[in-house]
Design an enzyme around this catalytic site. Structure first.
Site, mmCIF file in Angstrom:
data_model
loop_
_atom_site.group_PDB
_atom_site.id
_atom_site.type_symbol
_atom_site.label_atom_id
_atom_site.label_comp_id
_atom_site.label_asym_id
_atom_site.label_seq_id
_atom_site.Cartn_x
_atom_site.Cartn_y
_atom_site.Cartn_z
ATOM 1 N N ASP A 225 0.806 -1.211 0.000
ATOM 2 C CA ASP A 225 0.000 0.000 0.000
ATOM 3 C C ASP A 225 0.850 1.279 0.000
ATOM 4 O OD1 ASP A 225 -2.237 1.696 0.369
ATOM 5 O OD2 ASP A 225 -2.040 1.577 2.552
ATOM 6 N N GLU A 477 3.894 -7.802 7.574
ATOM 7 C CA GLU A 477 2.609 -8.421 7.259
ATOM 8 C C GLU A 477 2.674 -9.538 6.219
ATOM 9 O OE1 GLU A 477 0.124 -5.132 6.155
ATOM 10 O OE2 GLU A 477 -0.015 -4.386 8.202
ATOM 11 N N ASN A 531 0.392 -5.070 13.879
ATOM 12 C CA ASN A 531 -0.312 -4.040 13.105
ATOM 13 C C ASN A 531 -1.803 -4.346 13.248
ATOM 14 O OD1 ASN A 531 2.260 -3.416 12.296
ATOM 15 N ND2 ASN A 531 1.993 -3.960 10.152
ATOM 16 N N TYR A 537 -10.459 -1.057 9.879
ATOM 17 C CA TYR A 537 -10.821 -2.131 8.944
ATOM 18 C C TYR A 537 -11.797 -3.110 9.586
ATOM 19 C CZ TYR A 537 -7.012 -0.535 5.960
ATOM 20 O OH TYR A 537 -6.196 0.220 5.166
ATOM 21 N N TRP A 616 0.248 4.449 12.707
ATOM 22 C CA TRP A 616 0.282 4.425 11.244
ATOM 23 C C TRP A 616 -0.560 5.584 10.745
ATOM 24 C CZ3 TRP A 616 3.639 2.342 8.268
ATOM 25 C CH2 TRP A 616 3.409 2.290 6.877
HETATM 26 N N1 CKX Z 1 -0.566 -2.188 6.865
HETATM 27 C C1 CKX Z 1 -4.503 -4.333 7.255
HETATM 28 C C2 CKX Z 1 0.521 -2.016 5.908
HETATM 29 C C3 CKX Z 1 0.618 -0.593 5.483
HETATM 30 C C4 CKX Z 1 -0.738 -0.069 5.037
HETATM 31 C C5 CKX Z 1 -1.737 -0.200 6.138
HETATM 32 C C6 CKX Z 1 -3.057 0.491 5.771
HETATM 33 C C7 CKX Z 1 -1.850 -1.723 6.351
HETATM 34 C C8 CKX Z 1 -3.016 -2.302 7.063
HETATM 35 C C9 CKX Z 1 -3.155 -3.792 6.997
HETATM 36 O O1 CKX Z 1 1.579 -0.486 4.477
HETATM 37 O O2 CKX Z 1 -0.620 1.236 4.553
HETATM 38 O O3 CKX Z 1 -3.921 -0.120 5.211
HETATM 39 O O4 CKX Z 1 -3.187 1.685 6.021
#
Ligand code: CKX
Length: 658
Positions: A225, A477, A531, A537, A616
Site C-alpha cells: 500500500d 505483514e 499491526n 478495517y 500508522w
Molecule cells: N498495513 C490491514 C501495511 C501498510 C498499510 C496499512 C493500511 C496496512 C493495514 C493492513 O503499508 O498502509 O492499510 O493503512
C-alpha cells in the site's frame, strides 16, 4: 570506444556474484568466530532450496562505508539534472544506449520520476528507463581506487561507465557501489549511463506483479500500500580511496560501572597496522588502541540516551612508515540494547517506544531524499513527543539514520520484505483473510528468499554502526500461519542473528491473520510487533464498541499464549481527511481519528507487556489508485505537507507525559 563488460577489472568489492562469500562482513564475523556457522546456514538453506543440489548462486553485495572527504579520500556529488529516457520496448540494450542516450529530457537526481510529470502515462510508467550524466575524474597524484556510490537504484539497475558495464544490482533501497577505476579516464570527462527497471514480481522485494493493459502498456500492481516510486532516489557520489584502504568497521559496547568498553573490528585490504582513536564531543582524545580488533576503554562514559544523544567520534587510521595511508572518521554513540522479559532495555533502563511508522514520501519528489523534508519530519516528531520510528517498509536513505543518531531517536530498521501475502488487494483483504493463500509454498520462493537474505545482509552491513538502530524488522505483514512460512522465516532470522555484531533484537510486523493461535513465526521475534486496525478495517464507525471487545479479546489471547516478550504496536490508525470535521463523528473525519486513538490507548494502557505504540502513519502518503484510497493513504497524523491534524495534539499531550 570500449564496449561490453569491463575486461580484467574485478567487480570486487562492490558487487560479488559468488557461492558462499560475504566479503562485506567477514572480518567482523571472524572476530566473533561465526564465519563457519554462517556458511553452514547458507549451505543448509541453499541445499534445501535446490533439492539437495549444490551450486545455487546467491548474489551478495558489499555496501561500502558512507563516503567522506578527508586528506586521503575524495567525495564528489553527482547530484543535479541528469538526462532521462523511457524504454517501453526494452530496445536500449540492442541499440546500445549505454554509449549515450538520444531524445532525452532532464530529470532531477535525487528524485522519483513519477510526480515530475503532468501526464498519467509517464507518471505510471512501468518497465526499463535510462539516466545519463557526465563526471570529471580528477588526475590525482597518488594512485587511487575510484568508485561510484548510489544511495539506492530502484528497483534494479545496470551501470555503465564509458559504455562498459561496471556493475549491476537487484533491490531498490540499499546502496550500490561500483568500481570504475578500469573504465573511467583520469583527467577527462566520463559518461555514466544507468539502465533501471521498476517492475515487481514475486521473487523481488517488495513483492508485486505486472499487468498488461489493452493498449500494450505495462502497469505495476504492488502487493503493498504505497506508490511504487522509482528512479535514482538518493545521492550519487564519485569516491576515491587510497589503494590500501579501510573497507569496513564495526563496534559493540559493554558497560562496566561508569566506564564503557567499545569493542571494535576493522577490515582493511592491506597489511599495514591499524590505529583507532576515540574523541569526545569537544574533540578531546579519550581512548586509543592499535590493531584491527580490540577494545577502547572510556572512563566515565557519556551514554547515548533516548532523545538525549551523546556522540563520540571514532577515527580509524592505517599508518605506514610514519605516514598516514588512509583514515576514516565517524560519529558513534555508546549504548546497549537488550530485551529482558517483557521490557526493552536501553543502557539497562526500560524504554517505552512512542512514535510512528513512516514513509519516504513527499509531494513532487516522491521517494527522493531531501534534507529539508527530513529535518521537518524530525521537528514534527520531536514536537509530538515521539522517540521512535520504524523505517516502514524499506531501509531509508543513510542520512535519516545520521539525523536519528544526532537527535537520540530509536529506529526499527526494516527490510523491504512487504507484500508477502497474495490476496485480492493485499493489505486490505489481508485483515479479513479473503482469498488467502500460503505465499511461501510457491515455486518463486527460492529466489525470493535469496533476495531477502541479500537485503538483510546489505541492511545490516550498512546500518550496523548507528546507535539509533535498536532493532531489525525482517518483514511486514507476510503470511505467517503455514509451516512453509515458519521454515522460510526461521532461516531469515538465523541469518540476521549471525550477521549483526551487536546482536540487536529481531522482529517483524504481524497483521491480523497472524493470530495468537495461528501464527507460526511470532516466537522467532525478540519482541512482537502487531499491526492492528480495530475500529477501522474491523468494526468501524458505530460498530467501534464491538471493535473494543474484539481488541481486548485478542490481547487477552496473546497474554494467554505466554510468549513473555515485549509487544509493540507498529501500526494502528484511521484514514482521515485533513479538512473533514463532523459532530458527532463519522469515519474519515478528524473527530473519528481522535476517538479511534482513545480506544487504542485504553488497550495499550491495560497490558504491561505492551511496550510501544507507533501510529500508522506519520504523514499522509501516496498509494496506488483504488476505491480504498482517496489520492493516497490518509492515516497521517500530519498531512502530506507536514501540518498537524487534530489528533497530533492529542498524541503530543499523551506522549509528553509518558
Ligand atoms: N498495513 C490491514 C501495511 C501498510 C498499510 C496499512 C493500511 C496496512 C493495514 C493492513 O503499508 O498502509 O492499510 O493503512
Amino acid at each position: 570506444m570500449r564496449k561490453g563488460r569491463q575486461k580484467g577489472v574485478s567487480l570486487l568489492p562492490a558487487t560479488l556474484f559468488c557461492d558462499l562469500c560475504v566479503p562485506g562482513l567477514n572480518s567482523i564475523i571472524e572476530e566473533k568466530g561465526i564465519l563457519n556457522r554462517k556458511v553452514k546456514i547458507l549451505r543448509k538453506i541453499k541445499s534445501r532450496e535446490s533439492g539437495g543440489k549444490r551450486g545455487t548462486q546467491i548474489m551478495l553485495k558489499f555496501s561500502e562505508l558512507y563516503p567522506q572527504a578527508n586528506e586521503k579520500r575524495l567525495r564528489i556529488s553527482l547530484d543535479g539534472a541528469w538526462k532521462f529516457r523511457f524504454d517501453p520496448e526494452a530496445k536500449g540494450g540492442k541499440e546500445q544506449w549505454q554509449n549515450g542516450l538520444s531524445d532525452t529530457i532532464l530529470m532531477p537526481v535525487p528524485g522519483s520520476f513519477a510526480d515530475m510529470f503532468t501526464d498519467a502515462h509517464s507518471r505510471d510508467y512501468c518497465g526499463d528507463f535510462w539516466y545519463e550524466t557526465e563526471f570529471f575524474l580528477p588526475d590525482e597524484a597518488e594512485e587511487k581506487e575510484y568508485f561510484l556510490r548510489f544511495g539506492s537504484l530502484t528497483h534494479r539497475a545496470v551501470v555503465y561507465c564509458n559504455g562498459i558495464e561496471v556493475g549491476s544490482h537487484e533491490g531498490g533501497f540499499l546502496p550500490v557501489v561500483v568500481p570504475i577505476s578500469g573504465a573511467a579516464k583520469k583527467g577527462e570527462r566520463n559518461r555514466l549511463v544507468i539502465k533501471l527497471n521498476n517492475e515487481l514480481n514475486e521473487e523481488s522485494l517488495p513483492c508485486g506483479a505486472v499487468h498488461q493493459l489493452k493498449d500494450g502498456r505495462k502497469l505495476v500492481k504492488p502487493y503493498f500500500d504505497f506508490y511504487n516510486y522509482a528512479g535514482i532516489h538518493r545521492s550519487v557520489y564519485l569516491v576515491s580511496v587510497p589503494k590500501e584502504s579501510i573497507e569496513d568497521y564495526s563496534v559493540r559496547y559493554e558497560l562496566e560501572g561508569d566506564d564503557a568498553l567499545v569493542h571494535y573490528s576493522v577490515r582493511t585490504n592491506g597489511t599495514h597496522p591499524v590505529k583507532v582513536e576515540l574523541r569526545d564531543k569537544e574533540g578531546v582524545l579519550v581512548a586509543e588502541a592499535e590493531g584491527s580488533t580490540g577494545a577502547l576503554r572510556v572512563k566515565n562514559a557519556h551514554l547515548w540516551k533516548v532523545r538525549n544523544a551523546y556522540l563520540y567520534s571514532i577515527s580509524i587510521l592505517i599508518m605506514g612508515e610514519g605516514k598516514l595511508i588512509d583514515s576514516y572518521t565517524e560519529e558513534i554513540g555508546i549504548r546497549t540494547v537488550k530485551i529482558e522479559g517483557t521490557k526493552i532495555l536501553l543502557n539497562g533502563e526500560p524504554v517505552y517506544l512512542k512514535g510512528y511508522g513512516k514513509h519516504e514520501d513527499f509531494e513532487v519528489i516522491g521517494r527522493g531524499f531531501n534534507w529539508g523534508v527530513a529535518k521537518r519530519d524530525f521537528e514534527c516528531m520531536k514536537w509530538s513527543g515521539a522517540n521512535c520510528f520504524r523505517t516502514s517498509h524499506y531501509p531509508y536513505a543513510d542520512e535519516w539514520y545520521q539525523m536519528a543518531d544526532e537527535e537520540g531517536f530509536l529506529v526499527i530498521d526494516e527490510v523491504p520484505a512487504v507484500g508477502m501475502m497474495r490476496s485480492m488487494s493485499n493489505f486490505a483483504a489481508a485483515g479479513s483473510g479473503s482469498k488467502y493463500t500460503y505465499f511461501f509454498e510457491a515455486p518463486t520462493v527460492p529466489k525470493l528468499k535469496a533476495a531477502h537474505l541479500q537485503a538483510v545482509e546489505e541492511m545490516i552491513a550498512r546500518d550496523k554502526n548507528h546507535p539509533s538502530v535498536i532493532a531489525w524488522s525482517l518483514f511486514n505483514e507476510p503470511e505467517t500461519i503455514s509451516e512453509y512460512a515458519r521454515e522460510y522465516f526461521k532461516d531469515i532470522f538465523d541469518y540476521a542473528r549471525e550477521l549483526d555484531p551487536e546482536g540487536r533484537p529481531l522482529t517483524g510486523a504481524l497483521e491480523k491473520t497472524s493470530s495468537p493461535e495461528k501464527c507460526q513465526c511470532c516466537d522467532l521475534c525478540d519482541f512482537v510487533c502487531l499491526n492492528r486496525y480495530y475500529g477501522w478495517y474491523i468494526s468501524g464507525g458505530p460498530e467501534i464498541v464491538d471493535a473494543r471487545e474484539a481488541f481486548f479479546d485478542e490481547m487477552d489471547r496473546w497474554e494467554k499464549r505466554g510468549l513473555n516478550v515485549p509487544f509493540v504496536f507498529t501500526e494502528f490508525g484511521a484514514d482521515t481527511l485533513g479538512m473533514e470535521h463532523k459532530l458527532p463523528s463519522v469515519m474519515w473525519t478528524q473527530e473519528y481519528q481522535s476517538e479511534y486513538m482513545e480506544l487504542c490507548f485504553e488497550v495499550f494502557d491495560r497490558y504491561d507487556f505492551i511496550q510501544g505504540e507507533l501510529v500508522w502513519n506519520f504523514a499522509d502518503f501516496q498509494a496506488s489508485e483504488g476505491i480504498m484510497r482517496v489520492n493516497g493513504n490518509k492515516k497521517g497524523v500530519f498531512t502530506r505537507i507536514r501540518q498537524p491534524k487534530d489528533v497530533a495534539y492529542r498524541l503530543k499531550e499523551r506522549w509528553d507525559k509518558i
